[in-house]
Motif scaffolding. Sequence first.
Motif, mmCIF file in Angstrom:
data_model
loop_
_atom_site.group_PDB
_atom_site.id
_atom_site.type_symbol
_atom_site.label_atom_id
_atom_site.label_comp_id
_atom_site.label_asym_id
_atom_site.label_seq_id
_atom_site.Cartn_x
_atom_site.Cartn_y
_atom_site.Cartn_z
ATOM 1 N N LEU A 1 23.342 38.252 37.160
ATOM 2 C CA LEU A 1 24.521 39.346 37.317
ATOM 3 C C LEU A 1 25.349 38.848 38.777
ATOM 4 C CD1 LEU A 1 22.652 42.308 36.184
ATOM 5 C CD2 LEU A 1 24.090 41.219 34.802
ATOM 6 N N ASP A 2 24.799 38.436 39.598
ATOM 7 C CA ASP A 2 25.451 38.473 40.815
ATOM 8 C C ASP A 2 26.430 37.246 40.682
ATOM 9 O OD1 ASP A 2 24.367 40.104 42.820
ATOM 10 O OD2 ASP A 2 23.197 38.683 43.837
ATOM 11 N N GLN A 3 25.831 36.091 39.823
ATOM 12 C CA GLN A 3 27.034 34.948 39.574
ATOM 13 C C GLN A 3 28.207 35.468 38.581
ATOM 14 O OE1 GLN A 3 26.729 31.647 40.451
ATOM 15 N NE2 GLN A 3 28.892 32.047 39.630
ATOM 16 N N VAL A 4 27.627 36.445 37.788
ATOM 17 C CA VAL A 4 28.963 37.019 36.788
ATOM 18 C C VAL A 4 29.926 37.783 37.796
ATOM 19 C CG1 VAL A 4 29.746 38.530 35.081
ATOM 20 C CG2 VAL A 4 27.654 37.263 34.783
ATOM 21 N N GLN A 5 29.240 38.378 38.644
ATOM 22 C CA GLN A 5 30.239 39.063 39.720
ATOM 23 C C GLN A 5 31.189 38.177 40.398
ATOM 24 O OE1 GLN A 5 27.617 41.822 41.559
ATOM 25 N NE2 GLN A 5 26.871 42.556 39.788
ATOM 26 N N ARG A 6 30.530 37.061 40.777
ATOM 27 C CA ARG A 6 31.263 35.987 41.647
ATOM 28 C C ARG A 6 32.425 35.393 40.904
ATOM 29 N NH1 ARG A 6 25.935 35.113 44.005
ATOM 30 N NH2 ARG A 6 25.632 33.439 42.318
ATOM 31 N N ASP A 7 32.107 35.120 39.497
ATOM 32 C CA ASP A 7 33.131 34.638 38.675
ATOM 33 C C ASP A 7 34.276 35.585 38.377
ATOM 34 O OD1 ASP A 7 31.667 32.311 38.080
ATOM 35 O OD2 ASP A 7 30.904 32.989 36.724
ATOM 36 N N LEU A 8 33.922 36.771 38.363
ATOM 37 C CA LEU A 8 35.139 37.830 38.317
ATOM 38 C C LEU A 8 35.926 37.865 39.441
ATOM 39 C CD1 LEU A 8 32.902 40.667 36.503
ATOM 40 C CD2 LEU A 8 34.757 39.288 35.500
ATOM 41 N N GLY A 9 35.215 37.869 40.762
ATOM 42 C CA GLY A 9 36.067 37.695 42.003
ATOM 43 C C GLY A 9 36.734 36.719 42.127
ATOM 44 N N ALA A 10 36.384 35.482 41.521
ATOM 45 C CA ALA A 10 37.237 34.430 41.380
ATOM 46 C C ALA A 10 38.503 34.337 40.452
ATOM 47 C CB ALA A 10 36.332 33.092 41.099
ATOM 48 N N VAL A 11 38.214 35.141 39.483
ATOM 49 C CA VAL A 11 39.540 35.622 38.681
ATOM 50 C C VAL A 11 40.531 36.339 39.601
ATOM 51 C CG1 VAL A 11 40.337 36.698 36.568
ATOM 52 C CG2 VAL A 11 38.259 35.371 36.394
ATOM 53 N N LEU B 1 40.973 40.066 29.291
ATOM 54 C CA LEU B 1 41.792 39.318 30.333
ATOM 55 C C LEU B 1 42.476 38.343 29.793
ATOM 56 C CD1 LEU B 1 38.986 39.406 33.056
ATOM 57 C CD2 LEU B 1 41.028 40.863 32.869
ATOM 58 N N GLU B 2 41.932 37.566 28.822
ATOM 59 C CA GLU B 2 42.464 36.090 28.396
ATOM 60 C C GLU B 2 43.853 36.570 27.524
ATOM 61 O OE1 GLU B 2 41.220 32.329 25.612
ATOM 62 O OE2 GLU B 2 39.891 33.394 26.806
ATOM 63 N N GLY B 3 43.556 37.766 26.806
ATOM 64 C CA GLY B 3 44.766 38.022 26.008
ATOM 65 C C GLY B 3 46.085 38.470 26.757
ATOM 66 N N CYS B 4 45.644 39.399 28.100
ATOM 67 C CA CYS B 4 46.758 39.657 29.042
ATOM 68 C C CYS B 4 47.213 38.518 29.590
ATOM 69 C CB CYS B 4 46.189 40.690 29.918
ATOM 70 S SG CYS B 4 45.405 42.208 29.432
ATOM 71 N N LEU B 5 46.439 37.448 30.188
ATOM 72 C CA LEU B 5 47.023 36.574 30.855
ATOM 73 C C LEU B 5 47.912 35.596 30.022
ATOM 74 C CD1 LEU B 5 43.815 35.375 32.805
ATOM 75 C CD2 LEU B 5 46.023 36.439 33.928
ATOM 76 N N SER B 6 47.506 35.337 28.755
ATOM 77 C CA SER B 6 48.326 34.507 27.841
ATOM 78 C C SER B 6 49.818 34.973 27.559
ATOM 79 C CB SER B 6 47.659 34.426 26.382
ATOM 80 O OG SER B 6 47.758 35.944 25.744
ATOM 81 N N VAL B 7 50.054 36.380 27.907
ATOM 82 C CA VAL B 7 51.704 36.842 27.747
ATOM 83 C C VAL B 7 52.360 36.812 29.196
ATOM 84 C CG1 VAL B 7 51.155 37.784 25.657
ATOM 85 C CG2 VAL B 7 51.003 39.060 27.616
ATOM 86 N N LEU B 8 51.497 36.507 30.363
ATOM 87 C CA LEU B 8 52.418 36.529 31.548
ATOM 88 C C LEU B 8 52.554 34.907 31.654
ATOM 89 C CD1 LEU B 8 49.787 39.125 33.285
ATOM 90 C CD2 LEU B 8 52.161 39.363 32.497
ATOM 91 N N PRO B 9 53.436 34.679 32.775
ATOM 92 C CA PRO B 9 53.894 33.385 33.362
ATOM 93 C C PRO B 9 52.688 32.762 34.503
ATOM 94 C CG PRO B 9 55.205 35.123 34.223
ATOM 95 C CD PRO B 9 54.635 35.772 33.354
ATOM 96 N N ASP B 10 52.998 31.655 34.492
ATOM 97 C CA ASP B 10 51.893 31.091 35.692
ATOM 98 C C ASP B 10 50.299 31.403 35.515
ATOM 99 O OD1 ASP B 10 54.473 29.792 36.471
ATOM 100 O OD2 ASP B 10 54.968 31.600 37.777
ATOM 101 N N HIS B 11 49.833 31.427 34.445
ATOM 102 C CA HIS B 11 48.666 32.111 34.335
ATOM 103 C C HIS B 11 47.634 30.729 34.343
ATOM 104 C CE1 HIS B 11 49.834 31.356 29.921
ATOM 105 N NE2 HIS B 11 48.730 30.338 30.309
#
Length: 301
Positions: A291-301, A250-260
Motif C-alpha cells: 500500500l505504501d508503494q501504491v501511495q508513492r506511485d500516486l504521489g508520482a502522478v 485518471l487515464e480518461g481525464c488525462l487523455s483529453v488534456l494537452p501535454d499529458h
Amino acid sequence: MLSRVAENLYWMGRYLERAENTARFINSMTQVRLDLPRSASFGWDVLLKVAGLDHVYAERYPEQQLIDEDTIIPFLIEEPDNPSSILASIHNARENARTVREVLPMELWERINSLYLYIRDNADRARIGRGPRNELLQGVIGRRESIIGLLTGSMSEDVAYQFIKLGRNLERADMTTRIIDVNSAVRLPRDPALAAVTVERMWLSTLNALSALQMYRRHVGVHVRGNDVVNYLLKDAHFPRTVLHCLAELEGCLSVLPDHAGAMKRVRQAWRRVEAMALDDLKPVVLHEYLDQVQRDLGAV
C-alpha cells in the motif's frame, strides 16, 4: 485555461474528496475499535503513520505523550493546523472554489459554502460522544455526495471538469489504500480463534467504511476474507472506490488534456504495479509495504 484556474479546480476536487474520505476513515477506525475483543488493542500511533500525519501531529503536539482516541479524533476533524483535517480540507476547497466561481455552476458554490458552514458550526459535536460524532460525519459524507451529484448533473465535461475529476480520483485512490491500511493499526489477540473472528470483523468494517459491502457480496461472495477484500478494493474495475477504477478515471481525464504524456506514463506504471500484485495469504507487514508503494506511485502522478 489559465494554469492558476486549473490548479484551483484540481485542488478543490482533492480537498472535497479528502474531507469525505477522512470522515470515512474515522468511521472505519471507530467501527474497528468497537468490534475489538478485550485482548486486542488499537495502535493509535500506527494510525497516524497510516494517515501520513505523524510528522504533522508531532509538530503540533511535541510534548504529547499519550496518543489516544480523545486526542486523535479532534486532530482529524477540526484541527486548523492539520491541513488534512475535515474542517481544514473543506475550508481549502471553499477558498479554491471561491476564486474560480466563474467556471462552476452557481449552485455548486452554494453547496460547498453550505458544507463549510455546517462543519464549522458543528465540529465541536464530535467531542460529545461517538453517536453525535457519527451523525456529524454522516452529515459531511451526505452533503459532499450531493455536491458531486450536482457537479455531474449540471457541469459540462470540459477541461475544467476534467481537472476536478483528476483531483477527486487521485485523492480517492490514495485514501482507499489508507482505509485498507487501518487494519495494520490493530494488535490481534493471541488466541487463534479469537484472532480470526477479529480479522473478519475488521475487514467487514473496511467494506462498510467505503460503502462497498453490498457490491462485494454481489460480485465476490458472502464470506468476508481479508485477501478477497484487498483484491476487490485494489483491483476491481467497476466499483468506483477501487484503486484500478480510479486509475482508469485518471487515464480518461488525462487523455483529453494537452501535454499529458508524463502523467499518463506514471498512471500506467501504477496500473501495472497494482495488476501485478500477488495478494494471496498476505502478511500485514507485506500488505502495508504494498500500500505504501501504491501511495508513492500516486504521489508520482
